[in-house]
Design a protein around this motif. Sequence first.
Motif, PDB file in Angstrom:
ATOM      1  N   ARG A   9      33.905  44.503  33.503  1.00 21.95           N
ATOM      2  CA  ARG A   9      34.596  45.738  33.873  1.00 21.95           C
ATOM      3  C   ARG A   9      35.716  46.072  32.883  1.00 21.95           C
ATOM      4  N   VAL A  10      36.468  45.074  32.454  1.00 25.11           N
ATOM      5  CA  VAL A  10      37.533  45.322  31.481  1.00 25.11           C
ATOM      6  C   VAL A  10      36.938  45.800  30.164  1.00 25.11           C
ATOM      7  N   ARG A  45      49.678  50.002  30.730  1.00 24.41           N
ATOM      8  CA  ARG A  45      48.642  48.974  30.578  1.00 24.41           C
ATOM      9  C   ARG A  45      48.256  48.408  31.941  1.00 24.41           C
ATOM     10  N   GLN A  46      49.258  48.066  32.744  1.00 21.13           N
ATOM     11  CA  GLN A  46      49.016  47.496  34.071  1.00 21.13           C
ATOM     12  C   GLN A  46      48.215  48.474  34.931  1.00 21.13           C
ATOM     13  N   LYS A  47      48.653  49.728  34.955  1.00 22.12           N
ATOM     14  CA  LYS A  47      47.979  50.743  35.773  1.00 22.12           C
ATOM     15  C   LYS A  47      46.533  50.939  35.334  1.00 22.12           C
ATOM     16  N   LEU A  52      40.800  49.773  37.336  1.00 21.62           N
ATOM     17  CA  LEU A  52      39.419  49.283  37.243  1.00 21.62           C
ATOM     18  C   LEU A  52      39.006  48.494  38.490  1.00 21.62           C
ATOM     19  N   PHE A  53      40.000  48.009  39.240  1.00 22.44           N
ATOM     20  CA  PHE A  53      39.732  47.158  40.408  1.00 22.44           C
ATOM     21  C   PHE A  53      40.297  47.760  41.690  1.00 22.44           C
ATOM     22  N   LYS A  54      40.515  49.057  41.689  1.00 23.27           N
ATOM     23  CA  LYS A  54      41.130  49.753  42.818  1.00 23.27           C
ATOM     24  C   LYS A  54      40.411  49.467  44.141  1.00 23.27           C
ATOM     25  N   ASP A  55      39.103  49.606  44.158  1.00 24.14           N
ATOM     26  CA  ASP A  55      38.336  49.411  45.397  1.00 24.14           C
ATOM     27  C   ASP A  55      38.443  47.979  45.914  1.00 24.14           C
ATOM     28  N   ALA A  61      38.922  42.446  48.868  1.00 28.07           N
ATOM     29  CA  ALA A  61      37.978  41.572  48.177  1.00 28.07           C
ATOM     30  C   ALA A  61      38.674  40.842  47.028  1.00 28.07           C
ATOM     31  N   MET A  62      39.724  41.479  46.496  1.00 25.01           N
ATOM     32  CA  MET A  62      40.574  40.857  45.491  1.00 25.01           C
ATOM     33  C   MET A  62      42.002  40.983  46.015  1.00 25.01           C
ATOM     34  N   HIS A  63      42.672  39.859  46.162  1.00 25.70           N
ATOM     35  CA  HIS A  63      44.031  39.866  46.708  1.00 25.70           C
ATOM     36  C   HIS A  63      45.099  39.968  45.633  1.00 25.70           C
TER      37      HIS A  63
END
Length: 80
Positions: A9-10, A45-47, A52-55, A61-63
Amino acid sequence: MHQDDIVTRVRTQYPDATIDIAGADCNFEIHILSDGFAGQSLLQRQKGILALFKDELQSGAMHALTIKAKTPAEKAAESS
């Protein structure tokens, strides 16, 4: 989420990136070196990476995702 999925994804946004990742299950730390970060603030950069992992972050699913995003020149300057 698997580490390979995160790397894939990155790379969609930063194809030239060198990526080191640690963690498992839902907690990860990712170090990304890319010329694509040139001219971007740390917050931008962080945003960009978090988007990419918003959902996954919203669903739980990702903490946690710790991001270290630098250009190769910034990394080289640290070493000298």
